[in-house]
Motif scaffolding. Structure first.
Motif, PDB file in Angstrom:
ATOM      1  N   THR A 134      -6.953  -9.685 -67.495  1.00  0.00           N
ATOM      2  CA  THR A 134      -6.979 -11.127 -67.242  1.00  0.00           C
ATOM      3  C   THR A 134      -8.384 -11.646 -66.992  1.00  0.00           C
ATOM      4  O   THR A 134      -8.641 -12.820 -67.174  1.00  0.00           O
ATOM      5  N   GLN A 135      -9.285 -10.803 -66.547  1.00  0.00           N
ATOM      6  CA  GLN A 135     -10.642 -11.249 -66.242  1.00  0.00           C
ATOM      7  C   GLN A 135     -11.383 -11.577 -67.528  1.00  0.00           C
ATOM      8  O   GLN A 135     -11.265 -10.879 -68.526  1.00  0.00           O
ATOM      9  N   SER A 136     -12.131 -12.643 -67.493  1.00  0.00           N
ATOM     10  CA  SER A 136     -12.950 -13.145 -68.609  1.00  0.00           C
ATOM     11  C   SER A 136     -12.141 -13.401 -69.872  1.00  0.00           C
ATOM     12  O   SER A 136     -12.659 -13.406 -70.963  1.00  0.00           O
ATOM     13  N   LYS A 137     -10.858 -13.615 -69.738  1.00  0.00           N
ATOM     14  CA  LYS A 137     -10.004 -13.929 -70.888  1.00  0.00           C
ATOM     15  C   LYS A 137      -9.344 -15.282 -70.615  1.00  0.00           C
ATOM     16  O   LYS A 137      -8.883 -15.545 -69.508  1.00  0.00           O
ATOM     17  N   ALA A 138      -9.297 -16.132 -71.620  1.00  0.00           N
ATOM     18  CA  ALA A 138      -8.631 -17.422 -71.474  1.00  0.00           C
ATOM     19  C   ALA A 138      -7.132 -17.207 -71.272  1.00  0.00           C
ATOM     20  O   ALA A 138      -6.493 -17.883 -70.482  1.00  0.00           O
ATOM     21  N   THR A 139      -6.592 -16.248 -71.988  1.00  0.00           N
ATOM     22  CA  THR A 139      -5.179 -15.890 -71.891  1.00  0.00           C
ATOM     23  C   THR A 139      -5.102 -14.396 -71.644  1.00  0.00           C
ATOM     24  O   THR A 139      -5.820 -13.637 -72.299  1.00  0.00           O
ATOM     25  N   PRO A 140      -4.258 -13.952 -70.723  1.00  0.00           N
ATOM     26  CA  PRO A 140      -4.148 -12.511 -70.501  1.00  0.00           C
ATOM     27  C   PRO A 140      -3.758 -11.775 -71.783  1.00  0.00           C
ATOM     28  O   PRO A 140      -3.003 -12.289 -72.607  1.00  0.00           O
ATOM     29  N   ILE A 141      -4.295 -10.575 -71.913  1.00  0.00           N
ATOM     30  CA  ILE A 141      -3.978  -9.759 -73.083  1.00  0.00           C
ATOM     31  C   ILE A 141      -3.476  -8.391 -72.623  1.00  0.00           C
ATOM     32  O   ILE A 141      -3.751  -7.950 -71.514  1.00  0.00           O
ATOM     33  N   ILE A 142      -2.738  -7.757 -73.504  1.00  0.00           N
ATOM     34  CA  ILE A 142      -2.344  -6.370 -73.315  1.00  0.00           C
ATOM     35  C   ILE A 142      -3.290  -5.548 -74.178  1.00  0.00           C
ATOM     36  O   ILE A 142      -3.368  -5.738 -75.389  1.00  0.00           O
ATOM     37  N   HIS A 143      -4.037  -4.684 -73.530  1.00  0.00           N
ATOM     38  CA  HIS A 143      -5.004  -3.820 -74.212  1.00  0.00           C
ATOM     39  C   HIS A 143      -4.349  -2.448 -74.360  1.00  0.00           C
ATOM     40  O   HIS A 143      -4.027  -1.800 -73.362  1.00  0.00           O
ATOM     41  N   ILE A 144      -4.143  -2.027 -75.610  1.00  0.00           N
ATOM     42  CA  ILE A 144      -3.511  -0.738 -75.898  1.00  0.00           C
ATOM     43  C   ILE A 144      -4.577   0.192 -76.459  1.00  0.00           C
ATOM     44  O   ILE A 144      -5.268  -0.157 -77.411  1.00  0.00           O
ATOM     45  N   VAL A 145      -4.710   1.354 -75.855  1.00  0.00           N
ATOM     46  CA  VAL A 145      -5.647   2.367 -76.335  1.00  0.00           C
ATOM     47  C   VAL A 145      -4.830   3.594 -76.706  1.00  0.00           C
ATOM     48  O   VAL A 145      -4.136   4.163 -75.871  1.00  0.00           O
ATOM     49  N   ARG A 146      -4.889   3.963 -77.970  1.00  0.00           N
ATOM     50  CA  ARG A 146      -4.215   5.187 -78.462  1.00  0.00           C
ATOM     51  C   ARG A 146      -5.310   6.221 -78.613  1.00  0.00           C
ATOM     52  O   ARG A 146      -6.176   6.098 -79.469  1.00  0.00           O
ATOM     53  N   ASN A 147      -5.312   7.192 -77.738  1.00  0.00           N
ATOM     54  CA  ASN A 147      -6.381   8.190 -77.728  1.00  0.00           C
ATOM     55  C   ASN A 147      -6.222   9.165 -78.885  1.00  0.00           C
ATOM     56  O   ASN A 147      -5.937  10.339 -78.702  1.00  0.00           O
ATOM     57  N   ALA A 148      -6.415   8.643 -80.079  1.00  0.00           N
ATOM     58  CA  ALA A 148      -6.411   9.436 -81.311  1.00  0.00           C
ATOM     59  C   ALA A 148      -7.708   9.124 -82.034  1.00  0.00           C
ATOM     60  O   ALA A 148      -8.104   7.961 -82.144  1.00  0.00           O
ATOM     61  N   THR A 149      -8.365  10.132 -82.509  1.00  0.00           N
ATOM     62  CA  THR A 149      -9.642   9.949 -83.198  1.00  0.00           C
ATOM     63  C   THR A 149      -9.420   9.278 -84.546  1.00  0.00           C
ATOM     64  O   THR A 149      -8.485   9.608 -85.266  1.00  0.00           O
ATOM     65  N   GLY A 150     -10.290   8.323 -84.864  1.00  0.00           N
ATOM     66  CA  GLY A 150     -10.226   7.616 -86.135  1.00  0.00           C
ATOM     67  C   GLY A 150     -11.590   7.592 -86.789  1.00  0.00           C
ATOM     68  O   GLY A 150     -12.586   8.026 -86.211  1.00  0.00           O
ATOM     69  N   GLU A 151     -11.626   7.075 -87.981  1.00  0.00           N
ATOM     70  CA  GLU A 151     -12.891   6.957 -88.707  1.00  0.00           C
ATOM     71  C   GLU A 151     -13.666   5.756 -88.179  1.00  0.00           C
ATOM     72  O   GLU A 151     -13.073   4.747 -87.802  1.00  0.00           O
ATOM     73  N   PRO A 152     -14.984   5.842 -88.152  1.00  0.00           N
ATOM     74  CA  PRO A 152     -15.796   4.732 -87.641  1.00  0.00           C
ATOM     75  C   PRO A 152     -15.497   3.417 -88.369  1.00  0.00           C
ATOM     76  O   PRO A 152     -15.466   3.371 -89.591  1.00  0.00           O
TER      77      PRO A 152
ATOM     78  N   MET B  54     -15.934   2.907 -80.376  1.00  0.00           N
ATOM     79  CA  MET B  54     -16.605   4.064 -79.782  1.00  0.00           C
ATOM     80  C   MET B  54     -16.326   4.112 -78.285  1.00  0.00           C
ATOM     81  O   MET B  54     -16.546   3.137 -77.574  1.00  0.00           O
ATOM     82  N   ARG B  55     -15.800   5.245 -77.817  1.00  0.00           N
ATOM     83  CA  ARG B  55     -15.549   5.482 -76.400  1.00  0.00           C
ATOM     84  C   ARG B  55     -15.855   6.937 -76.092  1.00  0.00           C
ATOM     85  O   ARG B  55     -15.288   7.825 -76.717  1.00  0.00           O
ATOM     86  N   ASP B  56     -16.708   7.145 -75.130  1.00  0.00           N
ATOM     87  CA  ASP B  56     -17.063   8.508 -74.709  1.00  0.00           C
ATOM     88  C   ASP B  56     -17.481   9.381 -75.883  1.00  0.00           C
ATOM     89  O   ASP B  56     -17.076  10.551 -75.989  1.00  0.00           O
ATOM     90  N   GLY B  57     -18.227   8.806 -76.814  1.00  0.00           N
ATOM     91  CA  GLY B  57     -18.773   9.574 -77.921  1.00  0.00           C
ATOM     92  C   GLY B  57     -17.841   9.812 -79.093  1.00  0.00           C
ATOM     93  O   GLY B  57     -18.185  10.542 -80.010  1.00  0.00           O
ATOM     94  N   LYS B  58     -16.652   9.218 -79.082  1.00  0.00           N
ATOM     95  CA  LYS B  58     -15.761   9.368 -80.238  1.00  0.00           C
ATOM     96  C   LYS B  58     -15.092   8.036 -80.554  1.00  0.00           C
ATOM     97  O   LYS B  58     -14.981   7.159 -79.711  1.00  0.00           O
ATOM     98  N   TRP B  59     -14.664   7.902 -81.806  1.00  0.00           N
ATOM     99  CA  TRP B  59     -14.006   6.678 -82.273  1.00  0.00           C
ATOM    100  C   TRP B  59     -12.515   6.810 -82.020  1.00  0.00           C
ATOM    101  O   TRP B  59     -11.865   7.723 -82.526  1.00  0.00           O
ATOM    102  N   ILE B  60     -11.955   5.888 -81.205  1.00  0.00           N
ATOM    103  CA  ILE B  60     -10.522   5.911 -80.928  1.00  0.00           C
ATOM    104  C   ILE B  60      -9.915   4.543 -81.243  1.00  0.00           C
ATOM    105  O   ILE B  60     -10.608   3.542 -81.345  1.00  0.00           O
ATOM    106  N   TRP B  61      -8.608   4.528 -81.402  1.00  0.00           N
ATOM    107  CA  TRP B  61      -7.883   3.322 -81.810  1.00  0.00           C
ATOM    108  C   TRP B  61      -7.578   2.439 -80.610  1.00  0.00           C
ATOM    109  O   TRP B  61      -7.106   2.915 -79.581  1.00  0.00           O
ATOM    110  N   GLU B  62      -7.822   1.119 -80.777  1.00  0.00           N
ATOM    111  CA  GLU B  62      -7.547   0.137 -79.730  1.00  0.00           C
ATOM    112  C   GLU B  62      -6.949  -1.128 -80.336  1.00  0.00           C
ATOM    113  O   GLU B  62      -7.235  -1.467 -81.480  1.00  0.00           O
ATOM    114  N   SER B  63      -6.132  -1.794 -79.530  1.00  0.00           N
ATOM    115  CA  SER B  63      -5.544  -3.090 -79.908  1.00  0.00           C
ATOM    116  C   SER B  63      -5.617  -4.019 -78.717  1.00  0.00           C
ATOM    117  O   SER B  63      -5.455  -3.580 -77.579  1.00  0.00           O
TER     118      SER B  63
END
Length: 190
Positions: free
Chosen positions: A80-98, A121-130
């Motif tokens: 909710t912080q710094s967002k006009a509308t709250p969002i759901i942030h989904i992180v799928r910890n699976a490596t993906g292509e840059p 990029m998170r912690d040195g690897k590319w992971i999926w986020e929405s």
């Protein structure tokens, strides 16, 4: 000799064919260029046998799905912080292509959803986020509290255990938008 003008027109379509047009049908490449490209990222579907939904230690509006004392396979967070509308942030910890982008299918028992995802990029690897607006009806795939399958290119299928916790986080996030609170419990029948 009236046949000659006719024969000339009969061969006119053949003149339109040229070697230059057929050159585009073949793509030229170098084996050296192919070796320089990174191999596609493909991993097996994670084993979620003992995985459970757990509240993140630092936040009541965040859930992690995984085995205790291991890195989460998926996180679901209301931001909710710094967002006009709250969002759901989904992180799928699976490596993906840059820089990869895809539709992230979420298959539930009552409905299916497809949300946009991209690698970051998170912690040195590319992971999926929405990032999905909290009021997006596609998030209703989590509301009944049933099991959900989450699939990503090269990341396999993650089978999320049935739980009412994702519905609780989504409902609380929606409530912060001023929208009507969506209950995770079904209304009693009269």
């Amino acid at each position: 000799m009236p046949i000659r003008p006719f024969a000339l027109f009969a061969f006119l379509p053949l003149a339109a064919c040229s070697a230059a047009a057929s050159d585009n049908a073949v793509q030229k490449f170098s084996f050296d260029e192919l070796q320089a490209q990174a191999a596609p990222v493909i991993s097996a579907s994670p084993d979620a046998t003992d995985a459970v939904w757990m509240a993140a230690a630092d936040d009541t509006h965040s859930l992690r799905f995984g085995r205790p004392n291991e890195a989460p396979m998926l996180t679901l967070t209301c931001e909710t912080q710094s967002k006009a509308t709250p969002i759901i942030h989904i992180v799928r910890n699976a490596t993906g292509e840059p820089g990869a982008k895809a539709l992230f299918p979420l298959l539930g028992s009552n409905m299916n959803a497809r949300i946009a995802a991209e690698t970051r990029m998170r912690d040195g690897k590319w992971i999926w986020e929405s990032e999905v607006p909290a009021l997006d009806p596609q998030l209703d795939v989590f509301l009944p509290g049933n099991a959900v399958e989450a699939t990503l290119p090269g990341g396999g299928t993650l089978k999320l255990a049935a739980s009412k916790e994702p519905a609780r986080v989504i409902a609380a996030c929606r409530h912060q938008t001023g929208a009507e609170l969506v209950s995770a419990e079904p209304a009693p029948q009269a």
